[in-house]
Design a protein around this motif. Sequence first.
Motif, PDB file in Angstrom:
ATOM      1  N   HIS A 212       0.888  -1.306  -0.009  1.00 51.79           N
ATOM      2  CA  HIS A 212       0.193  -0.132   0.194  1.00 51.79           C
ATOM      3  C   HIS A 212       0.725   1.132   0.021  1.00 51.79           C
ATOM      4  O   HIS A 212       0.213   2.461  -0.263  1.00 51.79           O
ATOM      5  CB  HIS A 212      -0.893  -0.001   1.444  1.00 51.79           C
ATOM      6  CG  HIS A 212      -0.322   0.429   2.370  1.00 51.79           C
ATOM      7  ND1 HIS A 212       0.417  -0.412   3.290  1.00 51.79           N
ATOM      8  CD2 HIS A 212      -0.177   1.676   3.114  1.00 51.79           C
ATOM      9  CE1 HIS A 212       0.935   0.183   4.435  1.00 51.79           C
ATOM     10  NE2 HIS A 212       0.593   1.328   4.137  1.00 51.79           N
ATOM     11  N   ARG A 213       2.113   1.195   0.190  1.00 47.46           N
ATOM     12  CA  ARG A 213       2.930   2.325   0.555  1.00 47.46           C
ATOM     13  C   ARG A 213       3.061   2.856  -1.127  1.00 47.46           C
ATOM     14  O   ARG A 213       3.737   4.098  -1.163  1.00 47.46           O
ATOM     15  CB  ARG A 213       4.370   2.059   1.023  1.00 47.46           C
ATOM     16  CG  ARG A 213       4.237   1.714   2.429  1.00 47.46           C
ATOM     17  CD  ARG A 213       3.844   2.836   3.307  1.00 47.46           C
ATOM     18  NE  ARG A 213       3.979   2.261   4.772  1.00 47.46           N
ATOM     19  CZ  ARG A 213       3.465   3.158   5.822  1.00 47.46           C
ATOM     20  NH1 ARG A 213       3.273   4.431   5.359  1.00 47.46           N
ATOM     21  NH2 ARG A 213       3.513   2.805   7.268  1.00 47.46           N
ATOM     22  N   TYR A 215       5.499   2.177  -3.563  1.00 49.77           N
ATOM     23  CA  TYR A 215       7.000   2.305  -3.879  1.00 49.77           C
ATOM     24  C   TYR A 215       7.209   1.582  -5.198  1.00 49.77           C
ATOM     25  O   TYR A 215       8.232   2.073  -5.857  1.00 49.77           O
ATOM     26  CB  TYR A 215       7.834   1.589  -2.618  1.00 49.77           C
ATOM     27  CG  TYR A 215       7.887   2.118  -1.433  1.00 49.77           C
ATOM     28  CD1 TYR A 215       8.032   3.556  -1.453  1.00 49.77           C
ATOM     29  CD2 TYR A 215       7.856   1.660  -0.186  1.00 49.77           C
ATOM     30  CE1 TYR A 215       7.825   4.291  -0.321  1.00 49.77           C
ATOM     31  CE2 TYR A 215       7.967   2.165   0.881  1.00 49.77           C
ATOM     32  CZ  TYR A 215       7.905   3.359   1.003  1.00 49.77           C
ATOM     33  OH  TYR A 215       8.053   4.325   2.350  1.00 49.77           O
ATOM     34  N   SER A 280       1.942   6.727  -1.076  1.00 47.05           N
ATOM     35  CA  SER A 280       1.031   5.650  -0.512  1.00 47.05           C
ATOM     36  C   SER A 280      -0.666   5.464  -1.502  1.00 47.05           C
ATOM     37  O   SER A 280      -1.029   6.709  -1.873  1.00 47.05           O
ATOM     38  CB  SER A 280       0.795   5.796   0.976  1.00 47.05           C
ATOM     39  OG  SER A 280       1.667   6.026   1.784  1.00 47.05           O
ATOM     40  N   SER A 281      -1.105   4.336  -1.233  1.00 51.72           N
ATOM     41  CA  SER A 281      -2.486   4.266  -1.803  1.00 51.72           C
ATOM     42  C   SER A 281      -3.663   4.948  -0.601  1.00 51.72           C
ATOM     43  O   SER A 281      -4.746   5.138  -1.165  1.00 51.72           O
ATOM     44  CB  SER A 281      -2.834   2.902  -2.122  1.00 51.72           C
ATOM     45  OG  SER A 281      -2.715   1.988  -0.719  1.00 51.72           O
ATOM     46  N   GLU A 283      -3.568   6.906   3.352  1.00 47.36           N
ATOM     47  CA  GLU A 283      -2.993   7.222   4.611  1.00 47.36           C
ATOM     48  C   GLU A 283      -3.940   7.937   5.480  1.00 47.36           C
ATOM     49  O   GLU A 283      -4.892   8.644   5.008  1.00 47.36           O
ATOM     50  CB  GLU A 283      -1.946   8.197   4.495  1.00 47.36           C
ATOM     51  CG  GLU A 283      -0.627   7.644   3.679  1.00 47.36           C
ATOM     52  CD  GLU A 283       0.264   6.837   4.799  1.00 47.36           C
ATOM     53  OE1 GLU A 283      -0.016   6.873   6.001  1.00 47.36           O
ATOM     54  OE2 GLU A 283       1.432   6.161   4.071  1.00 47.36           O
ATOM     55  N   SER A 286      -0.685  10.867   8.456  1.00 47.20           N
ATOM     56  CA  SER A 286       0.713  10.509   8.050  1.00 47.20           C
ATOM     57  C   SER A 286       1.738  11.227   8.885  1.00 47.20           C
ATOM     58  O   SER A 286       1.784  12.199   9.061  1.00 47.20           O
ATOM     59  CB  SER A 286       0.963  10.594   6.441  1.00 47.20           C
ATOM     60  OG  SER A 286       2.322  10.467   6.243  1.00 47.20           O
ATOM     61  N   TYR A 320      -3.082   8.915  -6.837  1.00 44.78           N
ATOM     62  CA  TYR A 320      -2.229   7.602  -6.699  1.00 44.78           C
ATOM     63  C   TYR A 320      -2.010   7.012  -7.831  1.00 44.78           C
ATOM     64  O   TYR A 320      -3.094   6.551  -8.614  1.00 44.78           O
ATOM     65  CB  TYR A 320      -3.025   6.919  -5.382  1.00 44.78           C
ATOM     66  CG  TYR A 320      -2.579   5.340  -5.248  1.00 44.78           C
ATOM     67  CD1 TYR A 320      -1.157   5.280  -4.863  1.00 44.78           C
ATOM     68  CD2 TYR A 320      -3.108   4.309  -5.808  1.00 44.78           C
ATOM     69  CE1 TYR A 320      -0.889   4.059  -4.558  1.00 44.78           C
ATOM     70  CE2 TYR A 320      -2.663   3.071  -5.669  1.00 44.78           C
ATOM     71  CZ  TYR A 320      -1.702   2.968  -5.190  1.00 44.78           C
ATOM     72  OH  TYR A 320      -1.049   1.637  -5.167  1.00 44.78           O
TER      73      TYR A 320
END
Length: 377
Positions: A212-213, A215, A280-281, A283, A286, A320
């Motif tokens: 989910h981050r 990257y 991220s997808s 947060e 954060s 995203y």
Amino acid sequence: MSPVSSNAPHGQSPLRTVQVLGGGNVASSAHVRSLAAGLVARGVRVTVCAPDEADHAYGFTGVGADHVHVPRSSDPASVAALRAACADADLVHAHGLHASFRAVLALSGRSTPLVVTWHNRARVEGARAHLLRLLERRVVRTAAVVLGTTSDLVDRARRTGARDARLAGVGLPGPRRTAEPEDPDRLRPKARAELGATGRPLLVAVGSLDKHRGYDVLLDAARAWCRLDPVPLLVIAGEGPLRTELQRRIEDEELPVRLIGRRDDAGELLAAADLALLPSSWESRSVLAQEALHARVPLVATAVGGIPDLVGDAAELVPYGNAKALADAVVRLLGDPARCDELRQKGARQAASWPTEDETVAQVLSIYDELTQPHPL
């Protein structure tokens, strides 16, 4: 029930609360430590039920709370341990869905008020998503008050059947926010040199190496700024299941990216950075976004979850999953010092508008007061 008071009247015991944490992520664990410290300072008795490793990492006992080891599991032994810890509590406050569900089981048959804070949204699919919805429904219909750290979490709780759902003020814990390096002008170039970013822009992302981050999208974007001169270095601090996959991509595609593992000096990394990145997808509040704005580091983040409400116009927000938009925002900011200065100033103003730790504790205490003080008929 005892009234909520920093100085309990003669003959009355101070309020007794139990904070339930299921191990938790960085944000919820740090929040529980901050909340425990503020409650203890106001004369409230606090017991934190969490795995031993959470106490070792966050030091609940160091701020005056009692600690009871309760594993993350919802097996009968763990629920029994939690039930025993809550036996003399005036109020129980659980953080996160799974900790909240264990609290519901432990309090079954008792009239002890339950407050629940949702810090994040669980990311599961398929059959597990159905189970998650069942757990959510059981929790929110049992809790006296559900607090959500973002407006969409509050809306989700209401749709699921919460009797009372409210937006929670969550102040970023002080030690990481207020500690200033003894000599920033000296430490910043030193940190950049250690990371291999001397004479080139430094981009920093912090967070577990989980799906989910985002990257994977960040690495896609990194290909675009390879054409810059000098080529920026992207440093990602964190550990997780995707490390091997990400490292393979970095090597195969010869990307200007370093994975540096879990770090305890995220604040110093950010202070050394030219830009902070949050792809991220989803947060909530954060920690990276908050620390970046406090550190006056321009932030590029995805417009998801609680991020737009958190940062306002003090960051560059992108959709995203859109690697081109992310790359373009980074390239644009690196070539526009005036826009970076504008974001630094806006970031400082936005950060000043967030609730402080004291305000967060005050809000929670007012809710405890509603639920525990006797009210005239």
